[in-house]
Write an enzyme that holds these catalytic residues in place. Sequence first.
Site, PDB file in Angstrom:
ATOM      1  N   TRP A 142      43.127  39.114  32.996  1.00  0.00           N
ATOM      2  CA  TRP A 142      41.766  38.643  32.687  1.00  0.00           C
ATOM      3  C   TRP A 142      41.670  37.127  32.773  1.00  0.00           C
ATOM      4  CZ3 TRP A 142      38.684  42.285  33.611  1.00  0.00           C
ATOM      5  CH2 TRP A 142      38.939  43.593  33.196  1.00  0.00           C
ATOM      6  N   LYS A 201      35.469  46.560  23.296  1.00  0.00           N
ATOM      7  CA  LYS A 201      36.848  46.739  22.840  1.00  0.00           C
ATOM      8  C   LYS A 201      36.879  46.954  21.325  1.00  0.00           C
ATOM      9  CE  LYS A 201      37.859  45.954  27.055  1.00  0.00           C
ATOM     10  NZ  LYS A 201      38.306  44.753  27.723  1.00  0.00           N
ATOM     11  N   ASP A 204      38.251  33.684  25.596  1.00  0.00           N
ATOM     12  CA  ASP A 204      37.826  35.076  25.764  1.00  0.00           C
ATOM     13  C   ASP A 204      38.534  35.890  24.683  1.00  0.00           C
ATOM     14  OD1 ASP A 204      37.524  37.735  26.467  1.00  0.00           O
ATOM     15  OD2 ASP A 204      38.278  37.517  28.521  1.00  0.00           O
TER      16      ASP A 204
HETATM   17  C1  LIG Z   1      38.007  44.184  29.075  1.00  0.00           C
HETATM   18  C2  LIG Z   1      38.188  42.724  29.153  1.00  0.00           C
HETATM   19  C3  LIG Z   1      37.421  41.927  30.009  1.00  0.00           C
HETATM   20  C4  LIG Z   1      36.401  42.502  30.967  1.00  0.00           C
HETATM   21  O1  LIG Z   1      35.312  42.937  30.260  1.00  0.00           O
HETATM   22  P1  LIG Z   1      33.999  43.446  31.034  1.00  0.00           P
HETATM   23  O2  LIG Z   1      33.034  43.530  29.907  1.00  0.00           O
HETATM   24  O3  LIG Z   1      34.339  44.756  31.636  1.00  0.00           O
HETATM   25  O4  LIG Z   1      33.635  42.444  32.032  1.00  0.00           O
HETATM   26  C5  LIG Z   1      37.619  40.567  29.991  1.00  0.00           C
HETATM   27  N1  LIG Z   1      38.520  40.005  29.178  1.00  0.00           N
HETATM   28  C6  LIG Z   1      39.277  40.736  28.347  1.00  0.00           C
HETATM   29  C7  LIG Z   1      40.263  40.064  27.457  1.00  0.00           C
HETATM   30  C8  LIG Z   1      39.140  42.115  28.304  1.00  0.00           C
HETATM   31  O5  LIG Z   1      39.895  42.848  27.476  1.00  0.00           O
END
Ligand SMILES: *Cc1c(COP(=O)(O)O)cnc(C)c1O
Length: 360
Positions: free
Chosen positions: A101, A195, A171
């Site tokens: 990511w 998540k 993030d």
């Molecule tokens: C799942 C995830 C993403 C991507 O998320 P989307 O909402 O599908 O774009 C980005 N960063 C992390 C750390 C993730 O776990």
Amino acid sequence: MGRVYNFSAGPAVLPEEVLREAADEMLDYRGCGMSVMEMSHRSKPFAEIIETAEADLRELIGIPDNYRVLFLQGGASQQFAAVPMNLMKNRVADYVITGAWAKKAWKEGKIYGDARAIASSEDETFSYIPDCSDLPISDDADYLYICENNTIYGTKFHQLPNTKGKDLVSDVSSCFLSEPVDITNYGVMYGGVQKNIGPAGVVISIIREDLIRDDVLDCTPTMLKWKTQADADSLYNTPPAYGIYICGKVFKWLKAQGGLEAIQQHNIEKAAILYDFLDQSSLFSGTVRKEDRSLMNVPFVTGNPDLDAKFVTEAKAAGLESLKGHRSVGGMRASIYNAMPKAGVEKLVEFMDTFERVNG
Ligand SMILES: *Cc1c(COP(=O)(O)O)cnc(C)c1O
């Protein structure tokens, strides 16, 4: 059929109480005679839903007035672009590459400017967090970017990098609201909610006010300009209304659990059950450097891909779902977010113990 223990990395398990409440309100939200899905986002009941959600989130984290909370769409991946578009004044930014990511965000950043990878743990399949105490941060960097919890690899920054005065962009998709945080250490904290907080389709960005500006990159679409969304209190266009409603219920649930300190304690206890088992097992082993282990995502392997596959199949039959590791790493991964009950982790470990006796 009853509910399973769902170890999916995302979309992931939500608190059963929240789902039941949503079910009860599905046809008639509190006397409105309609579902939240069916109501105008400009209506009074929805205004109350989004305002209460923001107030509860602010209370949970302890967000001061000089930070804005935006409920946005496009997932975390959309913010990979929004971050450079809104922040790259000098067209320079530094990225720490701790997984897939972070790498995607870095690649997106490179479309808009000089995004530099200044540290990486790719040399050892992202199984650790690089030393970030003295990074070669660019003098003219507009921000330092990290992915705080690496969902796929199961590592977590337990200490934030020394940013040398630069704004930190993080993030937190897979560790959102899993522990107390000091938001003042961040310029921007954002995460997709699927998540640890709610249904896919909502991304929450918490942004220090001075970083919400008019002078964004010329190419920035109106929708991706944080100022557009901030000026409209996240209602510039139709927001992901039902998703925000569920997030609001999860915030209430977290408050009822005792807030972020209490949920962190619970998460530490849950993760310890699994890590302690892995550390003494003769069949299973964790794949991550101990001091960098995530409380949320726990990857493990037997060392034999056929046995891994057998484990995943038999676990599913026993009501333990979605334990297959990410396609890029193989093996297994148990995601044990806030809403995973302790009993689920205990049942997983019991199952692993039996599997080890039979197959070890
Ligand atoms: C799942 C995830 C993403 C991507 O998320 P989307 O909402 O599908 O774009 C980005 N960063 C992390 C750390 C993730 O776990």
